[in-house]
Design a protein around this motif. Sequence first.
Motif, PDB file in Angstrom:
ATOM      1  N   PHE A   1      10.414   3.215   2.796  1.00  0.00           N
ATOM      2  CA  PHE A   1      11.383   2.245   2.287  1.00  0.00           C
ATOM      3  C   PHE A   1      10.874   1.632   0.978  1.00  0.00           C
ATOM      4  N   ARG A   2       9.566   1.388   0.914  1.00  0.00           N
ATOM      5  CA  ARG A   2       8.983   0.845  -0.315  1.00  0.00           C
ATOM      6  C   ARG A   2       9.116   1.856  -1.446  1.00  0.00           C
TER       7      ARG A   2
ATOM      8  N   ALA B   1      26.029  10.374  -0.266  1.00  0.00           N
ATOM      9  CA  ALA B   1      26.892   9.631   0.649  1.00  0.00           C
ATOM     10  C   ALA B   1      26.186   9.365   1.969  1.00  0.00           C
ATOM     11  N   ALA B   2      25.468  10.370   2.470  1.00  0.00           N
ATOM     12  CA  ALA B   2      24.725  10.200   3.721  1.00  0.00           C
ATOM     13  C   ALA B   2      23.616   9.163   3.554  1.00  0.00           C
ATOM     14  N   ALA B   3      22.934   9.194   2.407  1.00  0.00           N
ATOM     15  CA  ALA B   3      21.878   8.221   2.143  1.00  0.00           C
ATOM     16  C   ALA B   3      22.444   6.816   2.057  1.00  0.00           C
ATOM     17  N   ASP B   4      23.561   6.675   1.364  1.00  0.00           N
ATOM     18  CA  ASP B   4      24.176   5.352   1.218  1.00  0.00           C
ATOM     19  C   ASP B   4      24.670   4.820   2.562  1.00  0.00           C
ATOM     20  N   GLN B   5      25.231   5.702   3.365  1.00  0.00           N
ATOM     21  CA  GLN B   5      25.712   5.298   4.690  1.00  0.00           C
ATOM     22  C   GLN B   5      24.550   4.826   5.561  1.00  0.00           C
ATOM     23  N   ALA B   6      23.424   5.550   5.495  1.00  0.00           N
ATOM     24  CA  ALA B   6      22.253   5.169   6.285  1.00  0.00           C
ATOM     25  C   ALA B   6      21.744   3.800   5.861  1.00  0.00           C
TER      26      ALA B   6
ATOM     27  N   ALA C   1      14.822   9.006   7.018  1.00  0.00           N
ATOM     28  CA  ALA C   1      14.811  10.371   6.484  1.00  0.00           C
ATOM     29  C   ALA C   1      16.097  10.690   5.730  1.00  0.00           C
ATOM     30  N   LYS C   2      17.210  10.148   6.171  1.00  0.00           N
ATOM     31  CA  LYS C   2      18.482  10.412   5.479  1.00  0.00           C
ATOM     32  C   LYS C   2      18.439   9.863   4.060  1.00  0.00           C
ATOM     33  N   MET C   3      17.754   8.772   3.870  1.00  0.00           N
ATOM     34  CA  MET C   3      17.623   8.204   2.534  1.00  0.00           C
ATOM     35  C   MET C   3      16.546   8.922   1.738  1.00  0.00           C
ATOM     36  N   PHE C   4      15.362   9.083   2.324  1.00  0.00           N
ATOM     37  CA  PHE C   4      14.234   9.625   1.575  1.00  0.00           C
ATOM     38  C   PHE C   4      14.459  11.091   1.227  1.00  0.00           C
TER      39      PHE C   4
END
Length: 230
Positions: A187-188, A133-138, A113-116
Amino acid sequence: MIVYGSSLSPFVRKVLAFAAEKGIEVESRQVGLGSEDPEFREASPFGKIPGFRDPGSGSRAGEDFAISDSTAIITYLDAIRPEPNLIPTDPRARARTIWYEEFADTILCSCGAKMFFNRVVAPRFLGREGDQAAADQAEAKELPPLLDYLERVLPDGGPSTGSGQTFLVEDRLTLADIAVASPFANFRHLDLALDGERWPKLLEYAGRMLDRPSFKAYVDRETAFLARSA
């Protein structure tokens, strides 16, 4: 039967795939997170998806049954249609199945969810910049250990079926597989470059699961929708 919510949510997608594997016909009714649609809010008082309604299924004729939360909905679907059995009855296998669902729901989906949300939902649908930054960290720090775990626990093949296919519990399809596979659709959609040499079993497994008819139709529609919204 009605499932409220977008299948872009791994929780909604999990319910829809579980129903399809059970052979239960459901209507997927699109509502957004926090929607004030009165029928949806009756099923989901706090506006979380998925919501669910089974019209006319109550103890009195014509009485609806409404509930929210993917696990609660799946528990209901499993009770009204025991076969095919997707939640094992063997105590240890049942416990492992529930663990994998919990792992997927609270750990894997939280990371995803942090990425999407930050890369897709916030900029495309909420009109605001996501926390990159949160997405990249995840992606860089949180996700790899989770994938390492799944690669480790997946068996090397399906000995009882002779097919070479792997499943998480009892060498057959269970709720564990449906729950774990669902976030891999997100993820896809994110086009994550997952390392096939580091996670070969897992990537084969996830791809095979998402190609099952119970997932594929929804994932294909999601892909087309996201392409239009880009």
